[in-house]
Every structure is written in C-alpha cells, then in structure tokens.
Design a protein around this motif. Structure first.
Motif, PDB file in Angstrom:
ATOM      1  N   VAL A  96       0.405   7.789  -8.357  1.00 29.82           N
ATOM      2  CA  VAL A  96       1.544   7.127  -8.986  1.00 29.82           C
ATOM      3  C   VAL A  96       1.081   6.072  -9.975  1.00 29.82           C
ATOM      4  CG1 VAL A  96       3.587   5.715  -8.525  1.00 29.82           C
ATOM      5  CG2 VAL A  96       2.970   7.544  -6.957  1.00 29.82           C
ATOM      6  N   VAL A  97       0.032   5.332  -9.593  1.00 28.90           N
ATOM      7  CA  VAL A  97      -0.425   4.191 -10.369  1.00 28.90           C
ATOM      8  C   VAL A  97      -1.930   4.284 -10.577  1.00 28.90           C
ATOM      9  CG1 VAL A  97      -0.504   1.667 -10.445  1.00 28.90           C
ATOM     10  CG2 VAL A  97       1.384   2.796  -9.305  1.00 28.90           C
ATOM     11  N   SER A  98      -2.396   3.960 -11.798  1.00 28.93           N
ATOM     12  CA  SER A  98      -3.834   3.942 -12.053  1.00 28.93           C
ATOM     13  C   SER A  98      -4.448   2.688 -11.449  1.00 28.93           C
ATOM     14  CB  SER A  98      -4.108   3.966 -13.559  1.00 28.93           C
ATOM     15  OG  SER A  98      -3.853   2.702 -14.131  1.00 28.93           O
ATOM     16  N   ARG A  99      -5.762   2.627 -11.427  1.00 26.48           N
ATOM     17  CA  ARG A  99      -6.424   1.445 -10.850  1.00 26.48           C
ATOM     18  C   ARG A  99      -6.200   0.200 -11.697  1.00 26.48           C
ATOM     19  NH1 ARG A  99     -12.834   2.530 -11.829  1.00 26.48           N
ATOM     20  NH2 ARG A  99     -12.693   2.871 -14.054  1.00 26.48           N
ATOM     21  N   TYR A 100      -5.643   0.358 -12.897  1.00 22.86           N
ATOM     22  CA  TYR A 100      -5.310  -0.775 -13.768  1.00 22.86           C
ATOM     23  C   TYR A 100      -3.826  -1.114 -13.713  1.00 22.86           C
ATOM     24  CZ  TYR A 100      -9.938   0.258 -15.510  1.00 22.86           C
ATOM     25  OH  TYR A 100     -11.291   0.495 -15.589  1.00 22.86           O
ATOM     26  N   ALA A 101      -3.122  -0.620 -12.702  1.00 16.53           N
ATOM     27  CA  ALA A 101      -1.694  -0.867 -12.470  1.00 16.53           C
ATOM     28  C   ALA A 101      -0.796  -0.214 -13.504  1.00 16.53           C
ATOM     29  CB  ALA A 101      -1.395  -2.367 -12.374  1.00 16.53           C
ATOM     30  N   ARG A 102      -1.294   0.779 -14.220  1.00 21.72           N
ATOM     31  CA  ARG A 102      -0.472   1.517 -15.184  1.00 21.72           C
ATOM     32  C   ARG A 102       0.265   2.642 -14.465  1.00 21.72           C
ATOM     33  NH1 ARG A 102      -5.466   1.427 -18.649  1.00 21.72           N
ATOM     34  NH2 ARG A 102      -5.185  -0.414 -19.937  1.00 21.72           N
ATOM     35  N   GLN A 103       1.537   2.758 -14.745  1.00 29.40           N
ATOM     36  CA  GLN A 103       2.359   3.830 -14.172  1.00 29.40           C
ATOM     37  C   GLN A 103       1.954   5.136 -14.829  1.00 29.40           C
ATOM     38  OE1 GLN A 103       5.008   3.634 -11.853  1.00 29.40           O
ATOM     39  NE2 GLN A 103       5.003   5.833 -11.918  1.00 29.40           N
ATOM     40  N   ASN A 104       1.489   6.112 -14.066  1.00 25.74           N
ATOM     41  CA  ASN A 104       1.105   7.406 -14.625  1.00 25.74           C
ATOM     42  C   ASN A 104       2.338   8.142 -15.120  1.00 25.74           C
ATOM     43  OD1 ASN A 104      -1.640   7.080 -14.133  1.00 25.74           O
ATOM     44  ND2 ASN A 104      -1.499   7.932 -12.088  1.00 25.74           N
ATOM     45  N   GLY A 105       2.236   8.680 -16.327  1.00 18.81           N
ATOM     46  CA  GLY A 105       3.323   9.451 -16.910  1.00 18.81           C
ATOM     47  C   GLY A 105       4.312   8.620 -17.707  1.00 18.81           C
ATOM     48  N   VAL A 106       4.176   7.300 -17.718  1.00 23.42           N
ATOM     49  CA  VAL A 106       5.073   6.420 -18.471  1.00 23.42           C
ATOM     50  C   VAL A 106       4.211   5.484 -19.303  1.00 23.42           C
ATOM     51  CG1 VAL A 106       6.928   4.727 -18.349  1.00 23.42           C
ATOM     52  CG2 VAL A 106       6.777   6.510 -16.619  1.00 23.42           C
ATOM     53  N   GLN A 107       4.305   5.599 -20.612  1.00 26.02           N
ATOM     54  CA  GLN A 107       3.471   4.782 -21.491  1.00 26.02           C
ATOM     55  C   GLN A 107       3.979   3.339 -21.556  1.00 26.02           C
ATOM     56  OE1 GLN A 107       3.161   6.376 -25.419  1.00 26.02           O
ATOM     57  NE2 GLN A 107       1.622   4.904 -26.067  1.00 26.02           N
ATOM     58  N   GLY A 108       3.080   2.382 -21.410  1.00 27.42           N
ATOM     59  CA  GLY A 108       3.409   0.979 -21.557  1.00 27.42           C
ATOM     60  C   GLY A 108       4.008   0.304 -20.339  1.00 27.42           C
TER      61      GLY A 108
ATOM     62  N   SER B 161       0.793  -1.239   0.000  1.00 24.19           N
ATOM     63  CA  SER B 161       0.000   0.000   0.000  1.00 24.19           C
ATOM     64  C   SER B 161       0.820   1.281   0.000  1.00 24.19           C
ATOM     65  CB  SER B 161      -0.956   0.013   1.201  1.00 24.19           C
ATOM     66  OG  SER B 161      -1.584  -1.225   1.370  1.00 24.19           O
ATOM     67  N   SER B 162       2.014   1.267  -0.583  1.00 19.27           N
ATOM     68  CA  SER B 162       2.836   2.477  -0.544  1.00 19.27           C
ATOM     69  C   SER B 162       2.689   3.353  -1.786  1.00 19.27           C
ATOM     70  CB  SER B 162       4.309   2.116  -0.339  1.00 19.27           C
ATOM     71  OG  SER B 162       4.765   1.285  -1.384  1.00 19.27           O
ATOM     72  N   ALA B 163       2.096   2.842  -2.863  1.00 22.52           N
ATOM     73  CA  ALA B 163       1.898   3.647  -4.073  1.00 22.52           C
ATOM     74  C   ALA B 163       0.463   4.149  -4.104  1.00 22.52           C
ATOM     75  CB  ALA B 163       2.187   2.825  -5.320  1.00 22.52           C
ATOM     76  N   ARG B 164       0.298   5.466  -4.269  1.00 20.73           N
ATOM     77  CA  ARG B 164      -1.056   6.013  -4.350  1.00 20.73           C
ATOM     78  C   ARG B 164      -1.693   5.589  -5.661  1.00 20.73           C
ATOM     79  NH1 ARG B 164      -1.538  12.209  -2.830  1.00 20.73           N
ATOM     80  NH2 ARG B 164      -0.542  12.359  -4.836  1.00 20.73           N
ATOM     81  N   THR B 165      -2.900   5.051  -5.596  1.00 23.57           N
ATOM     82  CA  THR B 165      -3.616   4.618  -6.790  1.00 23.57           C
ATOM     83  C   THR B 165      -4.950   5.333  -6.884  1.00 23.57           C
ATOM     84  OG1 THR B 165      -4.628   2.785  -5.622  1.00 23.57           O
ATOM     85  CG2 THR B 165      -2.591   2.314  -6.765  1.00 23.57           C
ATOM     86  N   SER B 166      -5.412   5.524  -8.115  1.00 16.21           N
ATOM     87  CA  SER B 166      -6.689   6.189  -8.328  1.00 16.21           C
ATOM     88  C   SER B 166      -7.131   6.004  -9.771  1.00 16.21           C
ATOM     89  CB  SER B 166      -6.574   7.673  -8.016  1.00 16.21           C
ATOM     90  OG  SER B 166      -7.787   8.334  -8.279  1.00 16.21           O
ATOM     91  N   SER B 167      -8.382   6.298 -10.034  1.00 15.00           N
ATOM     92  CA  SER B 167      -8.894   6.235 -11.395  1.00 15.00           C
ATOM     93  C   SER B 167      -8.573   7.510 -12.170  1.00 15.00           C
ATOM     94  CB  SER B 167     -10.404   5.995 -11.389  1.00 15.00           C
ATOM     95  OG  SER B 167     -11.047   7.034 -10.685  1.00 15.00           O
ATOM     96  N   THR B 168      -8.118   8.543 -11.484  1.00 12.65           N
ATOM     97  CA  THR B 168      -7.699   9.775 -12.146  1.00 12.65           C
ATOM     98  C   THR B 168      -6.187   9.930 -11.995  1.00 12.65           C
ATOM     99  OG1 THR B 168      -7.971  11.137 -10.165  1.00 12.65           O
ATOM    100  CG2 THR B 168      -9.900  10.869 -11.564  1.00 12.65           C
ATOM    101  N   SER B 169      -5.598  10.781 -12.788  1.00 13.45           N
ATOM    102  CA  SER B 169      -4.142  10.943 -12.718  1.00 13.45           C
ATOM    103  C   SER B 169      -3.747  12.249 -12.040  1.00 13.45           C
ATOM    104  CB  SER B 169      -3.544  10.882 -14.129  1.00 13.45           C
ATOM    105  OG  SER B 169      -4.069  11.926 -14.921  1.00 13.45           O
ATOM    106  N   SER B 170      -4.455  12.633 -10.997  1.00  9.08           N
ATOM    107  CA  SER B 170      -4.167  13.880 -10.296  1.00  9.08           C
ATOM    108  C   SER B 170      -3.207  13.645  -9.129  1.00  9.08           C
ATOM    109  CB  SER B 170      -5.465  14.512  -9.805  1.00  9.08           C
ATOM    110  OG  SER B 170      -6.121  13.634  -8.924  1.00  9.08           O
TER     111      SER B 170
END
Length: 58
Positions: A21-33, A9-18
């Motif tokens: 660090v990580v989206s709710r789909y485990a995608r790294q925000n700001g880094v494609q792929g 639980s150390s990475a902040r996750t959310s459905s928005t990128s505000s």
C-alpha cells in the motif's frame, strides 16, 4: 462486547510496489503526490506515545 483494533502497522510497506500500500518513503502506491502520515505506516507499536510518533512522521 469485545473490540479489536489495530493502532499501528496496518498498511503493508515495502521498497517495491508489488502489492504494498505504501512505499518505504510513505508514498501511496498508485497515487502520485500522496504520502501517508498516520500510525498505519509505523512498523511496530512504539513504546512512547503513539500520537507523538505520528506527529514526528508528519
């Protein structure tokens, strides 16, 4: 000597990128792929073995 750790639980996750660090789909925000598959994306400490939970995420 004391040691504090954050096993999950150390990475902040959310459905928005505000600021998250990580989206709710485990995608790294700001880094494609790039997806995150480690214990930092688990929302709470599991009652089962943490390693097994991370394997399930990966």
């Amino acid at each position: 000597m004391s040691c504090s750790s954050t096993p999950t639980s150390s990475a902040r996750t959310s459905s928005t990128s505000s600021g998250e660090v990580v989206s709710r789909y485990a995608r790294q925000n700001g880094v494609q792929g790039l997806r995150v598959a480690d214990a930092s994306v688990i929302p709470s400490i599991p009652s089962a073995n943490t390693n097994a939970t991370v394997y399930a995420i990966a």
